[in-house]
Design a protein around this motif. Structure first.
Motif, mmCIF file in Angstrom:
data_model
loop_
_atom_site.group_PDB
_atom_site.id
_atom_site.type_symbol
_atom_site.label_atom_id
_atom_site.label_comp_id
_atom_site.label_asym_id
_atom_site.label_seq_id
_atom_site.Cartn_x
_atom_site.Cartn_y
_atom_site.Cartn_z
ATOM 1 N N HIS A 140 -16.614 -3.280 -1.267
ATOM 2 C CA HIS A 140 -15.735 -4.011 -0.346
ATOM 3 C C HIS A 140 -14.984 -3.047 0.580
ATOM 4 C CE1 HIS A 140 -13.094 -7.180 1.081
ATOM 5 N NE2 HIS A 140 -12.026 -6.490 0.681
ATOM 6 N N ILE A 141 -14.478 -1.968 0.012
ATOM 7 C CA ILE A 141 -13.763 -0.979 0.816
ATOM 8 C C ILE A 141 -14.730 -0.209 1.709
ATOM 9 C CG2 ILE A 141 -12.247 1.033 0.787
ATOM 10 C CD1 ILE A 141 -11.003 -1.643 -0.195
ATOM 11 N N LEU A 142 -15.889 0.146 1.176
ATOM 12 C CA LEU A 142 -16.862 0.898 1.964
ATOM 13 C C LEU A 142 -17.386 0.066 3.130
ATOM 14 C CD1 LEU A 142 -18.846 2.784 -0.823
ATOM 15 C CD2 LEU A 142 -17.105 3.695 0.738
ATOM 16 N N ALA A 143 -17.392 -1.268 2.981
ATOM 17 C CA ALA A 143 -17.789 -2.127 4.099
ATOM 18 C C ALA A 143 -16.815 -1.954 5.258
ATOM 19 C CB ALA A 143 -17.833 -3.594 3.653
ATOM 20 N N GLY A 144 -15.536 -1.781 4.943
ATOM 21 C CA GLY A 144 -14.545 -1.522 5.987
ATOM 22 C C GLY A 144 -14.806 -0.198 6.673
ATOM 23 N N LYS A 145 -15.194 0.804 5.904
ATOM 24 C CA LYS A 145 -15.540 2.101 6.487
ATOM 25 C C LYS A 145 -16.725 1.956 7.434
ATOM 26 C CE LYS A 145 -17.554 6.557 5.224
ATOM 27 N NZ LYS A 145 -18.062 7.399 4.115
ATOM 28 N N HIS A 146 -17.739 1.204 7.031
ATOM 29 C CA HIS A 146 -18.929 1.036 7.868
ATOM 30 C C HIS A 146 -18.601 0.293 9.155
ATOM 31 C CE1 HIS A 146 -21.321 1.407 3.870
ATOM 32 N NE2 HIS A 146 -21.056 2.579 4.392
ATOM 33 N N ARG A 147 -17.697 -0.707 9.068
ATOM 34 C CA ARG A 147 -17.268 -1.402 10.296
ATOM 35 C C ARG A 147 -16.589 -0.434 11.249
ATOM 36 N NH1 ARG A 147 -15.641 -5.502 6.652
ATOM 37 N NH2 ARG A 147 -13.487 -4.787 6.773
ATOM 38 N N MET A 148 -15.734 0.425 10.692
ATOM 39 C CA MET A 148 -15.024 1.398 11.511
ATOM 40 C C MET A 148 -16.005 2.329 12.223
ATOM 41 S SD MET A 148 -12.498 4.464 10.228
ATOM 42 C CE MET A 148 -13.917 5.384 9.603
ATOM 43 N N LEU A 152 -4.323 4.306 6.227
ATOM 44 C CA LEU A 152 -5.484 3.660 6.841
ATOM 45 C C LEU A 152 -5.139 2.356 7.555
ATOM 46 C CD1 LEU A 152 -8.297 4.201 4.190
ATOM 47 C CD2 LEU A 152 -8.349 4.925 6.576
ATOM 48 N N HIS A 153 -3.864 1.974 7.585
ATOM 49 C CA HIS A 153 -3.513 0.669 8.152
ATOM 50 C C HIS A 153 -4.023 0.484 9.577
ATOM 51 C CE1 HIS A 153 -1.466 -1.009 4.854
ATOM 52 N NE2 HIS A 153 -0.374 -0.281 4.917
ATOM 53 N N LEU A 154 -3.892 1.492 10.408
ATOM 54 C CA LEU A 154 -4.300 1.325 11.807
ATOM 55 C C LEU A 154 -5.799 1.094 11.920
ATOM 56 C CD1 LEU A 154 -2.131 4.124 13.441
ATOM 57 C CD2 LEU A 154 -1.654 1.680 13.331
ATOM 58 N N PHE A 155 -6.582 1.872 11.201
ATOM 59 C CA PHE A 155 -8.033 1.707 11.266
ATOM 60 C C PHE A 155 -8.477 0.394 10.636
ATOM 61 C CE2 PHE A 155 -9.803 5.492 13.038
ATOM 62 C CZ PHE A 155 -8.808 6.443 12.909
ATOM 63 N N ARG A 156 -7.886 0.020 9.500
ATOM 64 C CA ARG A 156 -8.307 -1.205 8.824
ATOM 65 C C ARG A 156 -8.002 -2.428 9.672
ATOM 66 N NH1 ARG A 156 -5.150 -1.399 3.765
ATOM 67 N NH2 ARG A 156 -6.294 -3.310 3.393
ATOM 68 N N ARG A 157 -6.850 -2.431 10.323
ATOM 69 C CA ARG A 157 -6.490 -3.579 11.167
ATOM 70 C C ARG A 157 -7.520 -3.753 12.270
ATOM 71 N NH1 ARG A 157 -2.155 -6.770 12.561
ATOM 72 N NH2 ARG A 157 -2.031 -7.317 14.759
ATOM 73 N N HIS A 158 -7.933 -2.654 12.884
ATOM 74 C CA HIS A 158 -8.920 -2.734 13.958
ATOM 75 C C HIS A 158 -10.253 -3.267 13.429
ATOM 76 C CE1 HIS A 158 -10.809 -1.884 17.728
ATOM 77 N NE2 HIS A 158 -11.599 -0.960 17.216
ATOM 78 N N GLY A 159 -10.637 -2.824 12.225
ATOM 79 C CA GLY A 159 -11.938 -3.205 11.681
ATOM 80 C C GLY A 159 -12.054 -4.665 11.299
ATOM 81 N N LEU A 160 -10.945 -5.350 11.136
ATOM 82 C CA LEU A 160 -10.975 -6.763 10.739
ATOM 83 C C LEU A 160 -10.657 -7.701 11.905
ATOM 84 C CD1 LEU A 160 -9.229 -6.602 7.253
ATOM 85 C CD2 LEU A 160 -11.597 -7.216 7.688
ATOM 86 N N GLU A 161 -10.639 -7.175 13.116
ATOM 87 C CA GLU A 161 -10.281 -8.012 14.260
ATOM 88 C C GLU A 161 -11.207 -9.212 14.453
ATOM 89 O OE1 GLU A 161 -7.751 -8.224 16.087
ATOM 90 O OE2 GLU A 161 -6.664 -6.342 15.865
ATOM 91 N N PRO A 162 -12.548 -9.078 14.433
ATOM 92 C CA PRO A 162 -13.411 -10.244 14.683
ATOM 93 C C PRO A 162 -13.265 -11.294 13.577
ATOM 94 C CG PRO A 162 -14.635 -8.188 14.902
ATOM 95 C CD PRO A 162 -13.326 -7.843 14.262
#
Length: 228
Positions: A213-221, A170-180
């Protein structure tokens, strides 16, 4: 091997130190770090010759490292084209997020019964370090390390391995989701809340917050996919 007339880089020194025993493992670590930092992205071709030259080794250990990463589903071989960083679909990423959320929640439930004052102080220092990170390139690897440190406190090596394997995909998706920057700040505030409940020994609430906390990352994605 590197030309002895030229100064060795820090990476080449590490290679030389571990040449006899764990060179492929070192190369695996280097490639994983390149994926974490975004130096290698989904769909990028891994140039074995260039990587071998950079490390000052033959192509054999590089090829062995790539085969290891293929087994862990981080890279894939494409016939007549070579080895590439694997790309995963949005649907697969969402499924992996759900698995990772459950594993992180379980880790929180177990860790809350084991966290010492020293452990909590160590985690708080890591969270403070994250808060002061000025860019995504600084923040993301620290964020990965913090999550690993929390999971390790569960005292369950098999759980740690499962969590790491899912997280790596999931590294590629997680990195994108935390950009802002706002997303990074919100994520770190959640880290502080999680730590408070871990330190208090509140297993149920720690597990709940860590899964959320993890599901919040999914929702951002998913939100970014809609906006795109």
């Amino acid at each position: 091997m590197p030309d002895n007339s030229e100064p060795m880089t820090a990476l080449q020194r590490r290679v030389a130190e571990r040449q006899a025993t764990s060179l492929p493992h070192l190369i695996v670590e280097e490639l994983e770090q390149m994926i974490i930092t975004g130096a290698l992205k989904g769909g990028d071709r891994i140039n074995e010759s260039a990587l071998a030259m950079r490390l000052g080794v033959s192509r054999g250990p590089v090829r062995e490292a790539c085969r290891h990463l293929e087994r862990s589903r981080l890279v894939e071989f494409r016939a007549n084209r070579g080895m590439f960083v694997r790309e995963i679909s949005m649907a697969e990423a969402a499924q992996l997020y759900d698995i990772r959320a459950s594993l992180f929640g379980l880790a929180g439930r177990l860790a809350a019964t084991r966290v010492t004052t020293a452990d909590a102080d160590h985690l708080r220092a890591r969270i403070d370090q994250l808060e002061s990170a000025g860019s995504m390139d600084d923040y993301y690897p620290l964020n990965v390390d913090l999550h690993r440190a929390i999971v390790a406190l569960a005292g369950n090596p098999r759980l740690t391995d499962l969590y790491d394997n899912i997280s790596k995909e999931l590294h590629l998706f997680r990195r994108h989701g935390l950009e802002p920057p706002t997303a990074r700040h919100t994520s770190n505030e959640q880290h502080r809340q999680i730590l408070d409940h871990l330190r208090a020994g509140d297993s149920d609430e720690a597990a709940k917050l860590m899964e959320e906390h993890i599901l919040a990352g999914k929702h951002r994605m998913l939100a970014e996919e809609v906006s795109d």
